[in-house]
Every structure is written in structure tokens, then in C-alpha cells.
Design a protein around this motif. Structure first.
Motif, PDB file in Angstrom:
ATOM      1  N   UNK A 254      -1.105   2.469   3.700  1.00  0.00           N
ATOM      2  CA  UNK A 254      -0.832   1.050   3.980  1.00  0.00           C
ATOM      3  C   UNK A 254       0.214   0.885   5.070  1.00  0.00           C
ATOM      4  N   UNK A 255       1.260   1.742   4.996  1.00  0.00           N
ATOM      5  CA  UNK A 255       2.316   1.657   6.011  1.00  0.00           C
ATOM      6  C   UNK A 255       1.795   2.039   7.400  1.00  0.00           C
ATOM      7  N   UNK A 256       0.710   2.809   7.429  1.00  0.00           N
ATOM      8  CA  UNK A 256       0.142   3.181   8.724  1.00  0.00           C
ATOM      9  C   UNK A 256      -0.758   2.083   9.292  1.00  0.00           C
ATOM     10  N   UNK A 257      -0.965   1.020   8.485  1.00  0.00           N
ATOM     11  CA  UNK A 257      -1.746  -0.112   8.970  1.00  0.00           C
ATOM     12  C   UNK A 257      -3.198  -0.110   8.557  1.00  0.00           C
ATOM     13  N   UNK A 258      -3.624   0.813   7.708  1.00  0.00           N
ATOM     14  CA  UNK A 258      -5.018   0.853   7.276  1.00  0.00           C
ATOM     15  C   UNK A 258      -5.362  -0.353   6.403  1.00  0.00           C
ATOM     16  N   UNK A 259      -6.548  -0.935   6.558  1.00  0.00           N
ATOM     17  CA  UNK A 259      -6.993  -1.998   5.648  1.00  0.00           C
ATOM     18  C   UNK A 259      -7.351  -1.413   4.289  1.00  0.00           C
ATOM     19  N   UNK A 260      -7.419  -2.289   3.281  1.00  0.00           N
ATOM     20  CA  UNK A 260      -7.675  -1.838   1.909  1.00  0.00           C
ATOM     21  C   UNK A 260      -8.983  -1.048   1.797  1.00  0.00           C
ATOM     22  N   UNK A 261     -10.000  -1.475   2.519  1.00  0.00           N
ATOM     23  CA  UNK A 261     -11.304  -0.818   2.413  1.00  0.00           C
ATOM     24  C   UNK A 261     -11.214   0.632   2.875  1.00  0.00           C
ATOM     25  N   UNK A 262     -10.472   0.853   3.979  1.00  0.00           N
ATOM     26  CA  UNK A 262     -10.325   2.215   4.492  1.00  0.00           C
ATOM     27  C   UNK A 262      -9.481   3.063   3.557  1.00  0.00           C
ATOM     28  N   UNK A 263      -8.434   2.452   2.993  1.00  0.00           N
ATOM     29  CA  UNK A 263      -7.582   3.166   2.034  1.00  0.00           C
ATOM     30  C   UNK A 263      -8.405   3.599   0.831  1.00  0.00           C
ATOM     31  N   UNK A 264      -9.246   2.701   0.338  1.00  0.00           N
ATOM     32  CA  UNK A 264     -10.085   3.015  -0.823  1.00  0.00           C
ATOM     33  C   UNK A 264     -11.003   4.191  -0.509  1.00  0.00           C
ATOM     34  N   UNK A 265     -11.562   4.199   0.712  1.00  0.00           N
ATOM     35  CA  UNK A 265     -12.445   5.291   1.108  1.00  0.00           C
ATOM     36  C   UNK A 265     -11.689   6.613   1.155  1.00  0.00           C
ATOM     37  N   UNK A 266     -10.467   6.589   1.704  1.00  0.00           N
ATOM     38  CA  UNK A 266      -9.662   7.813   1.780  1.00  0.00           C
ATOM     39  C   UNK A 266      -9.314   8.347   0.390  1.00  0.00           C
ATOM     40  N   UNK A 267      -9.065   7.425  -0.556  1.00  0.00           N
ATOM     41  CA  UNK A 267      -8.661   7.826  -1.903  1.00  0.00           C
ATOM     42  C   UNK A 267      -9.852   8.098  -2.808  1.00  0.00           C
ATOM     43  N   UNK A 268     -11.063   7.767  -2.320  1.00  0.00           N
ATOM     44  CA  UNK A 268     -12.248   7.993  -3.138  1.00  0.00           C
ATOM     45  C   UNK A 268     -12.342   7.031  -4.301  1.00  0.00           C
ATOM     46  N   UNK A 269     -11.941   5.801  -4.082  1.00  0.00           N
ATOM     47  CA  UNK A 269     -11.974   4.800  -5.148  1.00  0.00           C
ATOM     48  C   UNK A 269     -12.459   3.483  -4.577  1.00  0.00           C
ATOM     49  N   UNK A 270     -12.407   2.424  -5.362  1.00  0.00           N
ATOM     50  CA  UNK A 270     -12.894   1.131  -4.894  1.00  0.00           C
ATOM     51  C   UNK A 270     -11.766   0.303  -4.295  1.00  0.00           C
ATOM     52  N   UNK A 271     -12.143  -0.673  -3.500  1.00  0.00           N
ATOM     53  CA  UNK A 271     -11.152  -1.561  -2.893  1.00  0.00           C
ATOM     54  C   UNK A 271     -10.412  -2.363  -3.972  1.00  0.00           C
ATOM     55  N   UNK A 272     -11.141  -2.762  -5.022  1.00  0.00           N
ATOM     56  CA  UNK A 272     -10.523  -3.511  -6.126  1.00  0.00           C
ATOM     57  C   UNK A 272      -9.461  -2.658  -6.827  1.00  0.00           C
ATOM     58  N   UNK A 273      -9.753  -1.362  -7.001  1.00  0.00           N
ATOM     59  CA  UNK A 273      -8.775  -0.479  -7.641  1.00  0.00           C
ATOM     60  C   UNK A 273      -7.517  -0.350  -6.788  1.00  0.00           C
ATOM     61  N   UNK A 274      -7.699  -0.254  -5.475  1.00  0.00           N
ATOM     62  CA  UNK A 274      -6.546  -0.203  -4.571  1.00  0.00           C
ATOM     63  C   UNK A 274      -5.697  -1.461  -4.726  1.00  0.00           C
ATOM     64  N   UNK A 275      -6.321  -2.605  -4.793  1.00  0.00           N
ATOM     65  CA  UNK A 275      -5.576  -3.864  -4.917  1.00  0.00           C
ATOM     66  C   UNK A 275      -4.855  -3.948  -6.258  1.00  0.00           C
ATOM     67  N   UNK A 276      -5.510  -3.443  -7.316  1.00  0.00           N
ATOM     68  CA  UNK A 276      -4.854  -3.447  -8.628  1.00  0.00           C
ATOM     69  C   UNK A 276      -3.628  -2.538  -8.618  1.00  0.00           C
ATOM     70  N   UNK A 277      -3.761  -1.374  -7.973  1.00  0.00           N
ATOM     71  CA  UNK A 277      -2.609  -0.452  -7.892  1.00  0.00           C
ATOM     72  C   UNK A 277      -1.457  -1.095  -7.128  1.00  0.00           C
ATOM     73  N   UNK A 278      -1.779  -1.777  -6.050  1.00  0.00           N
ATOM     74  CA  UNK A 278      -0.723  -2.439  -5.261  1.00  0.00           C
ATOM     75  C   UNK A 278      -0.020  -3.500  -6.095  1.00  0.00           C
ATOM     76  N   UNK A 279      -0.784  -4.282  -6.853  1.00  0.00           N
ATOM     77  CA  UNK A 279      -0.177  -5.298  -7.717  1.00  0.00           C
ATOM     78  C   UNK A 279       0.724  -4.653  -8.769  1.00  0.00           C
TER      79      UNK A 279
END
Length: 316
Positions: free
Chosen positions: A265-290
Motif C-alpha cells: 500500500x505504501x508503494x502506491x499499489x491499488x487494492x486489487x493489485x495487492x490482493x493479487x500479490x497476496x493471493x487473496x481477494x480484494x474484499x479480504x484486503x479491505x477487511x484487513x486494512x479496517x
């Protein structure tokens, strides 16, 4: 200043005026203080009754030296308090053994031996969970023993407790043993809860000795209420964590996924790309951030990023 001896502000003003004059009539004091004569006479009569002033047949009032007059009042109050304390012990015993006490629900511990024995039994007998509030002044010397036999220990310290130079070492030992420790600005009382079945708390929130005593609560309804109080305070308290340099406030150490997530996130990646890198869903990324925002006490992603960088949670 003299309220504790049953002397009002007006009484004290008249008393101080008599101390200045050594002796005076009601009219002289009334004129000096701008009081109605009946009010001044009433105050002078109270001071005579308290033994702070004497009155002769001519109506002249003479002040008793304060070390004698006030000293006598103080001794009388101390004696009365001692008598009340003795009566309190008797009433506690009546309450403890009487039929009005729900069978075994509340027990009074009034001696250091009783208190120390119960704490020792708590340390040895806890099976599932120990919850505690710690706040000064402390009554007994010595800390709770660190144990790994109980699955869950959660302690909340009042912030002022950290002023004790022994506190960081004690908290550090607990954290190293897997205890969860949080800090609160203020706690309502000292308290220890064992297995959600028994609670120990002082009769007075700020008592500095075993007297007047501690209460051992076992009644299901009372224990439930005290556990609910602990949970409310726990949710609002700030976690403490152990770092290389000591104990500090903040969220517990983040796991590897949290660190990777924040790095992306600090590198500027959007949530969708972060989810792809982590092998998870975009919704899961957003839940983790919350979840991380809630743990860090932040209201935005920008604040979370600043917190992560400042706390050293993200490698530079």
C-alpha cells in the motif's frame, strides 16, 4: 480547611478573628467581620461547644490556644474513627455469616494472611483465564507470579502505575510469557477475575492497606457484571507490546501478511493489485486494512501508514 472537624467556613472565619484578638465580645467580632449580631452569637456558641473558645459571665469570649483546642478535636475524631472501624469489622462479619448474604456469594477478607492466601490459591488454581486491573496504591508487596499453565492472561494497568520504576520489568516479563497487557488512563478499582468464577476487589478503590478489607465475590450475577466491566475497559485500553528497547504502547506485533500488505500500500499499489500479490481477494484486503486501522486507533489509511512507519512496523 477545618471542614473535617465539623467547622464551617463562617465558623472558621470567626475563630481566626478570635485568634488574632485573643479575646472579644460578640459585638466586636460581628463588627469586624460584617456579620449580623445573632449570626455572630450563634457561631461563638458553637465554638464554645467545640472547646475552641471559653466565655465568662460578662460575655467576653477568650480563644483556647489552637494546639490545645484543635488538638483535642483531632484526638476525638481519631478515637471516633477507630471505634467506627472496629464496628465495621463486626458488621462485615455479620454480613459474611448472616442469612442475608447469598450463600457463599461474597466473602470479606480482612487480614493480610487471608488476602495473601487467596492470591496464592488463585495463582495455583486458575485453569482458563485471569483478568486483572492494576492501579496504585499497592497493598501487598510482590507481584503475581508469571505462569504458562493458564491459556489466557489479560491485564490492564492504570497509566500512573507506569511511574513505578519496577513496572516496565514486570510488564516485560508478562509480555514475554504471552500475556496480553493494555494501559488505561484511569481504572475504577483494583480487581482480579479468575476463570470468570471469582473476583477479588478492595472495599475502597484507593485504600492503602488491607483495612478495611477486600471482597471475594463468587455470585454468578455479580461476577457477570464485573466481567462485563473489565471487557468494556479492555476494549478502550491501549495495547502494550515488547520491542528490542523495552515496553511501548501500540498494537501487538503485526504478522507477515500485515507487513506485506502495508508495504504494498505504501508503494502506491491499488487494492486489487495487492490482493493479487497476496493471493487473496480484494474484499479480504479491505477487511484487513479496517482491522489494522482499528488496532492502531486511526481513522484513515493515511494515518495508518504514518503510524506503521513511525512505529517501525514496516522495514525501511
Amino acid at each position: 480547611m477545618l471542614h473535617g472537624l465539623g467547622i464551617s467556613e463562617q465558623d472558621e472565619a470567626v475563630y481566626v478573628e478570635l485568634l488574632r484578638r485573643r479575646r472579644a465580645t460578640v459585638a466586636e467580632v460581628a463588627e469586624a467581620l460584617g456579620l449580623p449580631a445573632p449570626a455572630a452569637a450563634s457561631v461563638m456558641a458553637r465554638l464554645v461547644a467545640l472547646g475552641l473558645v471559653t466565655r465568662d459571665d460578662s460575655g467576653l469570649h477568650t480563644v483556647v490556644p489552637p494546639d490545645v483546642g484543635l488538638g483535642t478535636l483531632i484526638v476525638q475524631r481519631q478515637t471516633a474513627l477507630q471505634q467506627v472501624q472496629g464496628r465495621l469489622a463486626q458488621l462485615v462479619e455479620v454480613y459474611r455469616t448472616g442469612a442475608a448474604a447469598a450463600v457463599g456469594e461474597v466473602e470479606a477478607l480482612t487480614t493480610p494472611e487471608q488476602l495473601a492466601t487467596w492470591i496464592d490459591n488463585m495463582e495455583r488454581g486458575a485453569k482458563r483465564e485471569v483478568l486483572a486491573f492494576f492501579r496504585p496504591p499497592y497493598v501487598l508487596e510482590g507481584d503475581l507470579e508469571v505462569s504458562s499453565d493458564v491459556p489466557s492472561y489479560r491485564y490492564v494497568y492504570e497509566r500512573v502505575a507506569l511511574d513505578d520504576p519496577r513496572a516496565p520489568d514486570e510488564i516485560g516479563r508478562f509480555l514475554k510469557s504471552g500475556y496480553e497487557i493494555r494501559i488505561a488512563a484511569e481504572l475504577p478499582s483494583k480487581m482480579i477475575i479468575v476463570d470468570r468464577a471469582a473476583v477479588l476487589l478492595p472495599m475502597l478503590p484507593d485504600q492503602t492497606s488491607v483495612h478495611p478489607g477486600f471482597l471475594l465475590v463468587r455470585g454468578q450475577a455479580l461476577v457477570h457484571l464485573l466481567v462485563a466491566l473489565f471487557e468494556r475497559v479492555w476494549q478502550a485500553a491501549t495495547p502494550l507490546r515488547l520491542t528490542a528497547t523495552g515496553v511501548t504502547e501500540g498494537v501487538p506485533a503485526w504478522d507477515d501478511v500485515d507487513v506485506a500488505l502495508m508495504t504494498y500500500l505504501l508503494s502506491g499499489m491499488p487494492d486489487k493489485t495487492v490482493a493479487s500479490r497476496l493471493g487473496t481477494s480484494e474484499r479480504t484486503v479491505q477487511r484487513r486494512i479496517q482491522r489494522l486501522m482499528k488496532l492502531a486507533g486511526t481513522d484513515s489509511r493515511m494515518q495508518l501508514a504514518w503510524y506503521a512507519a513511525r512505529s517501525g512496523l514496516i522495514p525501511s
